[in-house]
Design a protein around this motif. Structure first.
Motif, PDB file in Angstrom:
ATOM      1  N   GLY A   1       0.809  -1.209   0.000  1.00  0.00           N
ATOM      2  CA  GLY A   1       0.000   0.000   0.000  1.00  0.00           C
ATOM      3  C   GLY A   1       0.846   1.265   0.000  1.00  0.00           C
ATOM      4  N   GLU A   2       0.165   2.359  -0.281  1.00  0.00           N
ATOM      5  CA  GLU A   2       0.814   3.673  -0.353  1.00  0.00           C
ATOM      6  C   GLU A   2       1.579   4.006   0.925  1.00  0.00           C
ATOM      7  OE1 GLU A   2      -0.866   8.180   0.100  1.00  0.00           O
ATOM      8  OE2 GLU A   2      -2.107   6.753  -0.969  1.00  0.00           O
ATOM      9  N   ALA A   3       0.946   3.824   2.080  1.00  0.00           N
ATOM     10  CA  ALA A   3       1.578   4.189   3.348  1.00  0.00           C
ATOM     11  C   ALA A   3       2.859   3.389   3.587  1.00  0.00           C
ATOM     12  CB  ALA A   3       0.605   3.988   4.505  1.00  0.00           C
ATOM     13  N   ARG A   4       2.829   2.126   3.273  1.00  0.00           N
ATOM     14  CA  ARG A   4       4.018   1.277   3.491  1.00  0.00           C
ATOM     15  C   ARG A   4       5.147   1.697   2.545  1.00  0.00           C
ATOM     16  NH1 ARG A   4       5.019  -4.773   4.091  1.00  0.00           N
ATOM     17  NH2 ARG A   4       6.928  -4.636   5.300  1.00  0.00           N
ATOM     18  N   LEU A   5       4.823   2.018   1.302  1.00  0.00           N
ATOM     19  CA  LEU A   5       5.840   2.461   0.342  1.00  0.00           C
ATOM     20  C   LEU A   5       6.437   3.796   0.780  1.00  0.00           C
ATOM     21  CD1 LEU A   5       3.947   1.504  -2.918  1.00  0.00           C
ATOM     22  CD2 LEU A   5       6.009   0.390  -2.045  1.00  0.00           C
ATOM     23  N   LEU A   6       5.580   4.727   1.188  1.00  0.00           N
ATOM     24  CA  LEU A   6       6.077   6.029   1.651  1.00  0.00           C
ATOM     25  C   LEU A   6       6.976   5.868   2.873  1.00  0.00           C
ATOM     26  CD1 LEU A   6       2.884   8.210   1.185  1.00  0.00           C
ATOM     27  CD2 LEU A   6       5.064   8.499  -0.020  1.00  0.00           C
ATOM     28  N   SER A   7       6.608   4.981   3.765  1.00  0.00           N
ATOM     29  CA  SER A   7       7.415   4.732   4.962  1.00  0.00           C
ATOM     30  C   SER A   7       8.781   4.160   4.590  1.00  0.00           C
ATOM     31  CB  SER A   7       6.670   3.780   5.891  1.00  0.00           C
ATOM     32  OG  SER A   7       7.461   3.474   7.012  1.00  0.00           O
ATOM     33  N   ALA A   8       8.801   3.209   3.666  1.00  0.00           N
ATOM     34  CA  ALA A   8      10.069   2.606   3.230  1.00  0.00           C
ATOM     35  C   ALA A   8      10.977   3.660   2.603  1.00  0.00           C
ATOM     36  CB  ALA A   8       9.807   1.479   2.247  1.00  0.00           C
ATOM     37  N   LEU A   9      10.407   4.533   1.799  1.00  0.00           N
ATOM     38  CA  LEU A   9      11.200   5.592   1.172  1.00  0.00           C
ATOM     39  C   LEU A   9      11.743   6.557   2.216  1.00  0.00           C
ATOM     40  CD1 LEU A   9       8.991   6.295  -1.959  1.00  0.00           C
ATOM     41  CD2 LEU A   9      11.273   5.270  -1.932  1.00  0.00           C
ATOM     42  N   GLU A  10      10.904   6.932   3.174  1.00  0.00           N
ATOM     43  CA  GLU A  10      11.358   7.852   4.215  1.00  0.00           C
ATOM     44  C   GLU A  10      12.467   7.230   5.059  1.00  0.00           C
ATOM     45  OE1 GLU A  10       9.668  10.746   7.717  1.00  0.00           O
ATOM     46  OE2 GLU A  10       8.282   9.902   6.246  1.00  0.00           O
ATOM     47  N   MET A  11      12.322   5.961   5.400  1.00  0.00           N
ATOM     48  CA  MET A  11      13.350   5.292   6.207  1.00  0.00           C
ATOM     49  C   MET A  11      14.668   5.188   5.444  1.00  0.00           C
ATOM     50  SD  MET A  11      11.432   2.826   8.844  1.00  0.00           S
ATOM     51  CE  MET A  11      12.975   2.233   9.315  1.00  0.00           C
ATOM     52  N   ALA A  12      14.603   5.168   4.113  1.00  0.00           N
ATOM     53  CA  ALA A  12      15.817   5.101   3.299  1.00  0.00           C
ATOM     54  C   ALA A  12      16.423   6.489   3.072  1.00  0.00           C
ATOM     55  CB  ALA A  12      15.495   4.450   1.951  1.00  0.00           C
ATOM     56  N   GLY A  13      15.783   7.534   3.616  1.00  0.00           N
ATOM     57  CA  GLY A  13      16.311   8.890   3.474  1.00  0.00           C
ATOM     58  C   GLY A  13      15.779   9.632   2.263  1.00  0.00           C
ATOM     59  N   PHE A  14      14.693   9.131   1.687  1.00  0.00           N
ATOM     60  CA  PHE A  14      14.102   9.760   0.513  1.00  0.00           C
ATOM     61  C   PHE A  14      12.613  10.012   0.741  1.00  0.00           C
ATOM     62  CE2 PHE A  14      17.859   7.646  -1.063  1.00  0.00           C
ATOM     63  CZ  PHE A  14      18.422   8.636  -1.855  1.00  0.00           C
ATOM     64  N   PRO A  15      12.277  10.995   1.598  1.00  0.00           N
ATOM     65  CA  PRO A  15      10.869  11.295   1.819  1.00  0.00           C
ATOM     66  C   PRO A  15      10.203  11.655   0.506  1.00  0.00           C
ATOM     67  CG  PRO A  15      12.272  12.982   2.826  1.00  0.00           C
ATOM     68  CD  PRO A  15      13.167  11.894   2.310  1.00  0.00           C
ATOM     69  N   ALA A  16       8.983  11.177   0.329  1.00  0.00           N
ATOM     70  CA  ALA A  16       8.278  11.353  -0.947  1.00  0.00           C
ATOM     71  C   ALA A  16       6.839  11.773  -0.713  1.00  0.00           C
ATOM     72  CB  ALA A  16       8.312  10.042  -1.721  1.00  0.00           C
ATOM     73  N   GLN A  17       6.218  12.232  -1.783  1.00  0.00           N
ATOM     74  CA  GLN A  17       4.804  12.593  -1.748  1.00  0.00           C
ATOM     75  C   GLN A  17       4.119  11.886  -2.896  1.00  0.00           C
ATOM     76  OE1 GLN A  17       4.751  16.818  -2.219  1.00  0.00           O
ATOM     77  NE2 GLN A  17       5.129  17.215  -0.065  1.00  0.00           N
ATOM     78  N   LEU A  18       2.927  11.374  -2.623  1.00  0.00           N
ATOM     79  CA  LEU A  18       2.132  10.745  -3.653  1.00  0.00           C
ATOM     80  C   LEU A  18       1.630  11.820  -4.604  1.00  0.00           C
ATOM     81  CD1 LEU A  18       0.777   8.084  -4.644  1.00  0.00           C
ATOM     82  CD2 LEU A  18      -1.203   8.781  -3.297  1.00  0.00           C
ATOM     83  N   LEU A  19       1.784  11.596  -5.898  1.00  0.00           N
ATOM     84  CA  LEU A  19       1.253  12.527  -6.895  1.00  0.00           C
ATOM     85  C   LEU A  19      -0.193  12.166  -7.193  1.00  0.00           C
ATOM     86  CD1 LEU A  19       4.246  12.694  -9.401  1.00  0.00           C
ATOM     87  CD2 LEU A  19       3.568  14.409  -7.735  1.00  0.00           C
ATOM     88  N   SER A  20      -1.022  13.183  -7.317  1.00  0.00           N
ATOM     89  CA  SER A  20      -2.421  12.939  -7.643  1.00  0.00           C
ATOM     90  C   SER A  20      -2.524  12.506  -9.106  1.00  0.00           C
ATOM     91  CB  SER A  20      -3.243  14.203  -7.427  1.00  0.00           C
ATOM     92  OG  SER A  20      -2.884  15.191  -8.370  1.00  0.00           O
ATOM     93  N   GLN A  21      -3.682  12.009  -9.477  1.00  0.00           N
ATOM     94  CA  GLN A  21      -3.890  11.576 -10.864  1.00  0.00           C
ATOM     95  C   GLN A  21      -3.675  12.727 -11.839  1.00  0.00           C
ATOM     96  OE1 GLN A  21      -4.160   8.581 -12.001  1.00  0.00           O
ATOM     97  NE2 GLN A  21      -4.147   7.692  -9.968  1.00  0.00           N
ATOM     98  N   GLN A  22      -4.012  13.961 -11.449  1.00  0.00           N
ATOM     99  CA  GLN A  22      -3.810  15.108 -12.337  1.00  0.00           C
ATOM    100  C   GLN A  22      -2.325  15.372 -12.567  1.00  0.00           C
ATOM    101  OE1 GLN A  22      -5.904  15.248  -9.615  1.00  0.00           O
ATOM    102  NE2 GLN A  22      -7.753  14.998 -10.828  1.00  0.00           N
ATOM    103  N   GLU A  23      -1.497  15.065 -11.570  1.00  0.00           N
ATOM    104  CA  GLU A  23      -0.062  15.292 -11.674  1.00  0.00           C
ATOM    105  C   GLU A  23       0.640  14.107 -12.328  1.00  0.00           C
ATOM    106  OE1 GLU A  23       1.364  17.678  -7.904  1.00  0.00           O
ATOM    107  OE2 GLU A  23      -0.008  16.064  -7.340  1.00  0.00           O
ATOM    108  N   ALA A  24      -0.056  12.990 -12.453  1.00  0.00           N
ATOM    109  CA  ALA A  24       0.555  11.762 -12.970  1.00  0.00           C
ATOM    110  C   ALA A  24       0.798  11.835 -14.445  1.00  0.00           C
ATOM    111  CB  ALA A  24      -0.346  10.568 -12.643  1.00  0.00           C
TER     112      ALA A  24
END
Length: 70
Positions: free
Chosen positions: A47-70
């Motif tokens: 899921g989104e939350a788990r992926l975001l957490s993994a990225l943050e723990m690796a030192g790469f905080p991220a933001q989910l892009l909305s469908q309009q930004e995709a």
């Protein structure tokens, strides 16, 4: 499929670290990165939350892009 903006991803080494962080929680994940736009596209069973957490723990905080930004 998720698209994340990863502002601190600026080189090939960063992209490899991002890919490794995602594949740590989902070895079958498909990861495609665009360094110029600092965007990573991920196809994963996680899921989104788990992926975001993994990225943050690796030192790469991220933001989910909305469908309009995709």
């Amino acid at each position: 499929m998720y698209r994340f903006h990863v502002p601190d991803m600026s080189c090939g080494g960063c992209l490899r670290s991002v890919e490794q962080a995602i594949r740590t929680i989902d070895p079958q994940a498909e990861v495609d990165g665009n360094l110029e736009n600092h965007v990573v596209t991920v196809a994963s069973s996680q899921g989104e939350a788990r992926l975001l957490s993994a990225l943050e723990m690796a030192g790469f905080p991220a933001q989910l892009l909305s469908q309009q930004e995709a």
